[in-house]
Scaffold this motif. Structure first.
Motif, PDB file in Angstrom:
ATOM      1  N   TYR A  94       0.824  -1.217   0.000  1.00  0.00           N
ATOM      2  CA  TYR A  94       0.000   0.000   0.000  1.00  0.00           C
ATOM      3  C   TYR A  94       0.855   1.263   0.000  1.00  0.00           C
ATOM      4  CZ  TYR A  94       0.722   0.928   5.011  1.00  0.00           C
ATOM      5  OH  TYR A  94       1.268   1.214   6.237  1.00  0.00           O
ATOM      6  N   VAL A  95       2.125   1.141   0.378  1.00  0.00           N
ATOM      7  CA  VAL A  95       3.056   2.264   0.282  1.00  0.00           C
ATOM      8  C   VAL A  95       3.622   2.347  -1.134  1.00  0.00           C
ATOM      9  CG1 VAL A  95       5.226   3.249   1.124  1.00  0.00           C
ATOM     10  CG2 VAL A  95       3.651   2.139   2.730  1.00  0.00           C
ATOM     11  N   LYS A  96       4.083   1.219  -1.627  1.00  0.00           N
ATOM     12  CA  LYS A  96       4.695   1.200  -2.953  1.00  0.00           C
ATOM     13  C   LYS A  96       3.726   1.619  -4.043  1.00  0.00           C
ATOM     14  CE  LYS A  96       6.827  -1.871  -6.338  1.00  0.00           C
ATOM     15  NZ  LYS A  96       7.003  -3.267  -6.761  1.00  0.00           N
ATOM     16  N   GLU A  97       2.459   1.274  -3.921  1.00  0.00           N
ATOM     17  CA  GLU A  97       1.501   1.577  -4.987  1.00  0.00           C
ATOM     18  C   GLU A  97       1.259   3.087  -5.153  1.00  0.00           C
ATOM     19  OE1 GLU A  97      -2.749   1.189  -2.533  1.00  0.00           O
ATOM     20  OE2 GLU A  97      -2.145  -0.352  -3.974  1.00  0.00           O
ATOM     21  N   LYS A  98       1.589   3.871  -4.128  1.00  0.00           N
ATOM     22  CA  LYS A  98       1.415   5.314  -4.220  1.00  0.00           C
ATOM     23  C   LYS A  98       2.711   6.033  -4.610  1.00  0.00           C
ATOM     24  CE  LYS A  98      -2.420   5.659  -0.958  1.00  0.00           C
ATOM     25  NZ  LYS A  98      -2.767   4.233  -1.032  1.00  0.00           N
ATOM     26  N   LEU A  99       3.807   5.313  -4.672  1.00  0.00           N
ATOM     27  CA  LEU A  99       5.116   5.904  -4.908  1.00  0.00           C
ATOM     28  C   LEU A  99       5.328   6.247  -6.380  1.00  0.00           C
ATOM     29  CD1 LEU A  99       7.705   6.566  -3.282  1.00  0.00           C
ATOM     30  CD2 LEU A  99       8.528   4.277  -3.853  1.00  0.00           C
ATOM     31  N   ARG A 100       5.963   7.408  -6.635  1.00  0.00           N
ATOM     32  CA  ARG A 100       6.375   7.821  -7.975  1.00  0.00           C
ATOM     33  C   ARG A 100       7.773   8.421  -7.849  1.00  0.00           C
ATOM     34  NH1 ARG A 100       1.967   5.741  -7.958  1.00  0.00           N
ATOM     35  NH2 ARG A 100      -0.048   6.585  -8.550  1.00  0.00           N
TER      36      ARG A 100
END
Length: 294
Positions: A169-175
């Protein structure tokens, strides 16, 4: 295209609040909650002002939750009913008006550091930002790649490994964003393709720290990293004194915006303005180019 700005609204008088650790030790954890709720209410007021002025893109301040990851803060803020209530109101505004909300963890969040303690603190910070985004309905958490630490390729590979270990859930928001000194757009694309994290293109950073490959070619790869993950997010700023001055201008120079649009072409993107005049710079840009956000 939605055009937005970061954190501070120069048309509203209230400012975001924080406090010293010593203040919390003296006055108690309630001080953190008091200031955090004030910050959340200000965030909501800024978003309402944005909606009234047709600005549908906004970067939420990292300091909304006071001392969010500091050990002195033992408050379970994300499960506090008062926090959840204000965040729910922000989320309703986001959904009703089609807003895009983002965050940008600061320079001390370095996911590719060779020091384990720095990486651990970075993961704590990214987790905080992801939880805040989750509560308000936000989608984007922008991060630079970090430092070279004497070995560029090893630093990139370490970033890939550490990114893969993030909670989903952290990685999916990362750019990942290209920076103006260390890692260019080609580096970002290397990491993005290894981790399936979208690449956030900053045009000013690119011209301060260019890649060898032609930008037109690189941008096709950038857009591809966003496939299935929403509309690409790009950044623009103008140099204070010239095009490759790393210091930001108060506003966006028209020629700089025209250059960005020429490179973007027919691709639908949202643009984050990084200018010292914040919302005023966005309003001027929207007026000059007759932009209606969608």
């Amino acid at each position: 295209m939605k055009i937005g700005y970061a954190c501070i609204n120069l048309s509203l008088k209230p400012t975001f609040r924080t406090c010293r650790v010593a203040t919390v030790e003296k006055e108690g954890i309630e001080k953190i909650k008091e200031l955090t709720l004030q910050n959340l209410e200000l965030t909501k007021a800024i978003i309402q002002w944005n909606i009234e002025h047709n600005i549908l893109f906004y970067r939420i301040s990292s300091g909304v939750v006071v001392l969010a990851t500091h050990p002195v803060n033992t408050w379970d803020w994300k499960n506090d009913p008062d926090v959840q209530a204000v965040c729910a109101e922000i989320k309703i505004l986001k959904e009703e008006h089609g807003l895009r909300l983002s965050v940008h963890p600061g320079q001390y969040s370095v996911l590719n550091s060779p020091r384990e303690d720095v990486v651990e603190r970075t993961i704590d910070d990214l987790t905080y930002h992801a939880e805040l985004l989750e509560l308000v309905g936000g989608s984007d958490m922008i991060l630079h790649l970090g430092g070279k630490y004497g070995d560029r390729q090893s630093a990139l590979e370490r970033l890939v490994r550490n990114t893969q270990q993030l909670p989903p859930y952290v990685k999916e928001k990362l750019r990942f964003e290209n920076d103006d000194k260390v890692f260019n757009l080609e580096d970002v694309l290397f990491v993005a393709n290894q981790t399936e994290v979208p690449a956030c293109f900053d045009i000013h950073h690119h011209f301060c720290n260019p890649s060898e490959e032609a930008l037109e070619v690189l941008l096709e790869e950038v857009w591809e990293t966003w496939r299935g993950k929403g509309r690409p997010k790009v950044h623009i700023s103008s140099g204070r004194t010239h095009s490759t001055d790393r210091s930001h201008h108060d506003y966006i120079m028209p020629d700089d915006f025209k250059r960005l649009i020429s490179y973007v072409g027919d691709t639908e993107v949202d643009v984050m303005v990084e200018a010292k005049k914040k919302n005023l710079a966005v309003l001027e840009l929207m007026q000059t180019f007759e932009i209606t956000p969608d």
